[in-house]
Every structure is written in structure tokens, then in C-alpha cells.
Design a protein around this motif. Structure first.
Motif, PDB file in Angstrom:
ATOM      1  N   PHE A  30       0.817  -1.081   0.062  1.00 26.11           N
ATOM      2  CA  PHE A  30      -0.049   0.392  -0.268  1.00 26.11           C
ATOM      3  C   PHE A  30       0.798   1.049   0.166  1.00 26.11           C
ATOM      4  N   GLY A  31       1.460   1.766   0.610  1.00 23.05           N
ATOM      5  CA  GLY A  31       2.329   2.082   0.932  1.00 23.05           C
ATOM      6  C   GLY A  31       3.916   2.731  -0.053  1.00 23.05           C
ATOM      7  N   ALA A  60       2.677   4.081  -3.051  1.00 22.80           N
ATOM      8  CA  ALA A  60       1.823   5.336  -2.897  1.00 22.80           C
ATOM      9  C   ALA A  60       3.467   5.726  -3.184  1.00 22.80           C
ATOM     10  N   GLY A 118      -2.752   2.179  -2.534  1.00 21.99           N
ATOM     11  CA  GLY A 118      -2.385   3.347  -1.503  1.00 21.99           C
ATOM     12  C   GLY A 118      -2.159   4.418  -3.198  1.00 21.99           C
ATOM     13  N   ASP A 121       1.701   5.362   5.484  1.00 23.16           N
ATOM     14  CA  ASP A 121       1.191   4.698   4.261  1.00 23.16           C
ATOM     15  C   ASP A 121       2.175   3.617   4.807  1.00 23.16           C
TER      16      ASP A 121
END
Length: 618
Positions: free
Chosen positions: A371-372, A375, A529, A543
Motif C-alpha cells: 500500500f505505502g 503510494a 495506495g 502509509d
């Protein structure tokens, strides 16, 4: 003494000393984890929190009661052990017959509660604890200066570790403990009170964490955050040594501390991840750990509670889909679009996670890495490379896909709680890289990420346009998950979740199916993300932190494991609750942790799961 590889001996031996001190804490904490797991079959995620509590008890007894270091060295671990005893009796005992994953989730919730309570009362700044008078000063050994207190920490850690090993491996009480682990009914038949033995073992293991906290108090600032990141390193140590191995915990803890110290001398940027790299290497060579036994890998996840599917006619399903789309299309005219987009991003994240645990039976505690990580990649692609929103999100998703393959190839070599711990440790490696790599901008993150124009035409700086773009991504992701679950591939995943041995006997290449499910779940988490970084025009350490992995677990557990709508409902509830609590004095982590505990103890099916369970089957 001459320099070693150009390194002055004072620097080299000074870092080795620091590494040995860190290794001492790793050894004591991993020893406590090994003792609790060996007897209770529970991975105590609250172990780092108990380490923090031990340090705070020492500080509180000194500040408010004037009790000095030496009495506290006995009192504080005893108080923490009493808390552990209460935890075992009232929280862990009701779930012993459940899947071990629930013990991990429950103690994670308890860790959030403990950390949140101390943060609420003491803030995040550390409190100093003085070194006792008898241990002030140090000795010049010629090649280095050895502070007396640091020498005491190492000696005390070695004494505790060796004493615990001797008590468990060489005494009659230890024989009873080992026998009760293997066959509790037989031991009970010989007149041994096994429940009391289990309770005292849990208290002792937790007390070890409290003892380590007291030792650490004069060395480090006493802070509510002091155990949160340390426990992830300890998990990696436990995986390397072999889960449940007393000797493995001691040897691996001390050795990895020294390895960390040497890395700080020769290549400091790698010091924070060298333990995780060592874990990856060990898993490739010996999946059970250096001192672990191969049968440990047989832990399964068949006890995870999932809801039965709701069987409705095609026209009713179509009607519900149309109604849901109409509500979603009208929602930004009633509610704040940014709030709705946050719900959609986290709902897709939770659905991606649920694909893995709800249908493949694999609990990943490392999904924040995907997810992070996505991102960050998306934010960099949009900000620096000047790519459009679709290409930026595609870059983030591709990164999550590749990272998911690398992590999955290592993690699927183990099962159950071992799988969860490995993914957690690997995710923490990504977190440390995010702190150090230049393009992430450290604690500031990547700010002011441009949303750009969709297909070069639609300006996504318009909130409504951005909302419908995010809604489209969520719908496509949700449909992909629905199609996956209702495909032959999805049926094989469910068969693996229910009985992996049977799936293997039927000729399925189980590892391939699990790896593909892991990669697909990681990719969709990356899409979530990546989209979130465009919505908020920000990619930050939050994140990719391991707490984000815990948050998505809560969303899925709250909504309902193994249900398609459950993660969506859970994400909406958690995001709404966080937004509401942000304007109050209630600590968010305490509330979320309490929800974790309640979910595990009272309704493991989740809200949607409980609703489906009460509906008629026809």
C-alpha cells in the motif's frame, strides 16, 4: 592497537558493544516470546508493549514512590507479570481452542490499547531514568571504554537467558512444561495442574519483557513508542532462531545484535535492515529457522472463521448492484468527496487483503509495504517523472506486484502465524528503506503530488472528477476480486484454506496458488495506495508503517472475513470512526485496539458475517 580495515579500534569495539547490548534485549524479548509460544501456542504481539510498560513502571515507582533501581528490578517485572497473568486468564484462555491467528490479533489489539493509554497520559516525548549510583562510571580497557551499566546489562541478560534455558531444559519443572506442551491431558492425569502451569508460564514470559524494560530505562528514554518498532526486529529474530526454540532465541538475538553493530561500522545505511536481510537468507536455506523443527511449518489456518455466502437470485443481485452504484454516484453531493474517496481507497485495500486471508487463509501483517510502497512510487512518478494519473498508478501497481512476488516467494514457505510474522518483518524492512531513500524525503514524505489530467482531458483537481475516477478504480478492483473468488481458481483457494493437505493430495500445486493469490492481493493493495496518494496528494511514512497493516486487518475483521461486502463496511466504519475521534479527546489507538479485542472475543465473523449467519440459508 592498529586500525581494522581503516576503522579505529575504539569505533569498532564501541559499535560491537552497542550491538551486544541490542542483542541482549533481542535475546530477552525473543526468549519471552519463545516461552509463551512454546506453552500457549500464542504469538504475543503485545510483548513490545509489555517491555514499554516495564520501563514505565520503573519510572513511575521512582518518581512517585521514590523506589530505586534495585528493588524496581524485581518489583516492575513482577507487576508486568501480574498484568500478563490477567491477560492469560481473561483474554487468551477463551480463544485457546481457536486458530492461533486469533491470539496474534487479540494481543495486537491489546498492544494498541496499552500504547494508546500511555501516549494519552505521558505524550510521546521520553522520560529520563537515572543510572544507579553503583553502576555509574566505567573502565578503560585500552582498546575501548566500557561503561559499567552497559557491562551490567550484558551480564544480566546472559544470566537470565542461561538461567531460563537451564530451568526449561534441565529441571523437572521444565520437563513438566515441555510435557504439558506436547500432551496436556496426560500431564493432567499425573496430578499436575496444567491451567495453572500455563498461566504462570505466560506471566513469566511477559515478566521477561518487563525485566528488559527496566534494564533499558537508564539507557534509553522511557517512551510509549519504545517497544513498537523493537518488537518487529524481535519477530525477525524469532523467525531466524526458530519459533518456540529457547536456544534459538538466545543465540540468534545475541548474534544478530553483533551483526547489526558490525554493519553500523562498515555500512551504516544498512544497519536498520540487516536483520531482515539475514531473515530472508535463513528462510531460503532453512524455512524452519536455524534451531527450529520442520514440523513447526505445519501450522494451518483452517480454524479461521469465515461467513457462508449469501445465495440470492440473479435479478436481486443485479438490483442491489444498480442501487449501490446509484448511491455511490449521488454520495458526493451529500457528503464531503475527500472523505468518500478515503473510504473507497481503504475499502479496496481491505478487499485486497480479504482476498488473501478470507479466501486463501493467509494472514499477512505486511500489506502496508504494498500500500505505502505503491503510494511512494506513484507520487514520485507523478511529481518527478511527470507521468499522468493512469501511468503513475500503473507504476505503483507494478511495483507492488513485483514486491508481492518477492515477499510471497519467501513467506509462503511457512504457514499460519509464521507466515504473518515473516510478512510483518519484511514489511518493516520497506519502512526502514522509506526512511533512508532520498526520493521519499524521509519524515516529510512526498508532498504536493499533482493529480494531473485523466487521458489528457479531465482535470482531476476538480473534486467531483477525482471522486468518480476513484469510484471507477474501486468498482473495477472489486469486480476483479469478485470474479477471482467465483472462478475455479477461487474454489481452489477455498479448498486450500479449508484443508491444505487434501488439496495437495488432489494434485494441486498449492504453493503456486498461494503465491498467485498473494501477488494479486499485493497488486490490488498497491492500486489502493497509489490512488490514495493522488487523492491526498501525499505519500508518507504512515502509509508504509506496520500500524497500517494492523488497521486493514481490523477493517476486514470488523466487516467480516471471507465476505465480499464485509471489508467495504469495515473500512467505512473505521474511517468514519477515525474522522470522528479526530475532533475529540479520545485516543484513536485505544479505541481501535479495543475494537480488535472485542471482535476476536465476541464476533469473529464480523458485522456482515454475523448478519449472513442469521439469515435463512434459502
Amino acid at each position: 592497537m592498529d586500525a581494522v580495515f581503516g576503522i579505529p579500534p575504539q569505533v569498532l569495539f564501541g559499535q560491537l558493544l552497542l550491538g551486544l547490548i541490542n542483542g541482549s534485549f533481542y535475546a530477552i524479548l525473543s526468549l519471552g516470546l519463545a516461552v509463551i509460544f512454546g506453552m500457549l501456542n500464542v504469538v504475543n504481539m503485545a510483548h513490545g508493549a509489555f517491555y514499554m510498560v516495564g520501563a514505565f513502571v520503573a519510572w513511575l515507582l521512582l518518581v512517585y514512590l521514590g523506589i530505586g533501581y534495585w528493588p524496581v528490578l524485581i518489583l516492575a517485572p513482577a507487576i508486568v507479570a501480574l498484568v500478563g497473568l490477567v491477560m492469560e486468564c481473561f483474554l487468551l484462555r477463551p480463544i485457546y481452542k481457536s486458530d492461533p491467528l486469533y491470539g496474534l490479533l487479540l494481543t495486537f489489539g491489546l498492544a494498541l490499547v496499552l500504547e494508546g493509554v500511555f501516549r494519552q497520559f505521558f505524550g510521546v516525548s521520553g522520560q529520563p531514568y537515572p543510572i544507579p549510583e553503583a553502576l555509574k562510571g566505567g573502565r578503560n580497557l585500552g582498546f575501548m571504554f566500557l561503561p559499567d551499566y552497559r557491562a551490567w546489562v550484558i551480564a544480566a541478560a546472559l544470566f537470565i537467558c542461561v538461567g531460563t534455558w537451564f530451568a526449561i531444559e534441565r529441571t523437572k519443572l521444565g520437563a513438566y512444561l515441555r510435557a504439558a506442551t506436547e500432551n496436556p491431558r496426560l500431564v493432567q492425569a499425573f496430578g499436575i495442574n496444567v491451567p495453572v502451569l500455563i498461566s504462570l508460564t505466560c506471566a513469566f514470559g511477559v515478566g521477561l519483557a518487563g525485566f528488559a524494560g527496566v534494564l533499558a530505562a537508564p539507557l534509553y528514554q522511557v517512551s510509549p513508542l519504545m517497544g513498537s518498532n523493537l518488537i518487529i526486529v524481535v519477530f525477525a529474530v524469532v523467525v531466524i532462531g526458530g519459533m518456540g526454540s529457547i536456544m534459538g532465541a538466545i543465540v540468534s538475538g545475541l548474534s544478530l545484535g553483533l551483526l547489526e553493530g558490525l554493519t553500523k561500522v562498515f555500512y551504516p545505511p544498512a544497519a536498520s535492515i540487516v536483520v531482515f536481510v539475514a531473515m530472508a537468507v535463513v528462510l531460503l536455506v532453512k524455512p524452519a529457522g536455524l534451531f527450529g523443527r520442520d514440523h513447526q511449518a505445519a501450522s494451518g489456518t483452517h480454524g479461521v472463521i469465515t461467513a457462508r455466502p449469501l445465495r440470492i437470485s440473479e435479478w436481486k443481485r443485479a438490483l442491489l448492484i444498480v442501487a449501490a452504484l446509484l448511491v455511490a454516484a449521488a454520495a458526493p453531493f451529500v457528503l464531503y468527496p475527500i472523505f468518500l474517496m478515503k473510504i473507497l481507497c481503504f475499502a479496496l485495500f481491505a478487499c485486497a487483503f480479504n482476498l488473501l486471508i478470507g479466501y486463501a487463509g493467509l494472514l499477512s501483517f505486511g500489506h502496508a509495504a504494498f500500500f505505502g510502497g505503491a503510494a511512494y512510487v506513484t507520487a514520485h512518478a507523478a511529481s518527478v517523472w511527470g507521468l499522468g494519473p493512469l501511468m503513475s498508478i500503473a507504476m505503483g501497481a507494478a511495483f507492488a506486484c513485483v514486491l508481492g512476488f518477492c515477499f510471497g516467494a519467501l513467506a509462503i514457505r511457512r504457514q499460519g502465524i509464521y507466515f504473518a510474522m515473516i510478512t510483518l518483518a519484511l514489511s518493516q524492512m520497506v519502512y526502514f528503506l522509506a526512511i533512508q531513500m532520498p526520493f521519499t524525503h524521509g519524515e516529510d514524505g512526498i508532498q504536493g503530488v499533482p493529480r494531473g489530467k485523466l487521458l489528457g482531458v479531465i482535470d482531476l483537481n476538480d473534486q467531483l472528477a477525482m471522486y468518480y475516477f476513484v469510484l471507477l478504480i474501486f468498482v473495477l478492483g472489486f469486480l476483479l476480486i469478485w470474479r477471482t473468488v467465483n472462478s475455479p481458481f477461487g474454489e481452489v483457494l477455498k479448498a486450500i484454506r479449508e484443508n491444505e493437505s487434501r488439496a495437495i493430495s488432489l494434485g494441486y500445486r498449492v504453493e503456486r496458488y498461494k503465491l498467485l493469490a498473494f501477488v494479486l492481493s499485493a497488486t490490488l493493495a498497491g492500486v489502493a495506495g497509489a490512488t490514495k496518494s493522488l487523492v491526498f496528494q501525499l505519500a508518507s511514512l504512515t502509509d508504509v508503517a506496520w500500524q497500517m497493516s494492523g488497521e486493514v486487518v481490523l477493517m476486514t475483521l470488523l466487516g467480516g472475513l471471507g465476505t465480499l461486502l464485509g471489508p467495504v463496511v469495515g473500512a467505512a466504519l473505521v474511517v468514519t470512526l477515525e474522522s470522528y475521534l479526530a475532533g475529540t479527546d479520545l485516543p484513536v489507538t485505544v479505541v481501535l485496539g479495543a475494537m480488535f479485542v472485542v471482535c476476536v472475543l465476541l464476533f469473529r465473523r464480523g458485522l456482515i458475517g454475523e448478519l449472513l449467519a442469521r439469515l435463512p440459508s434459502r
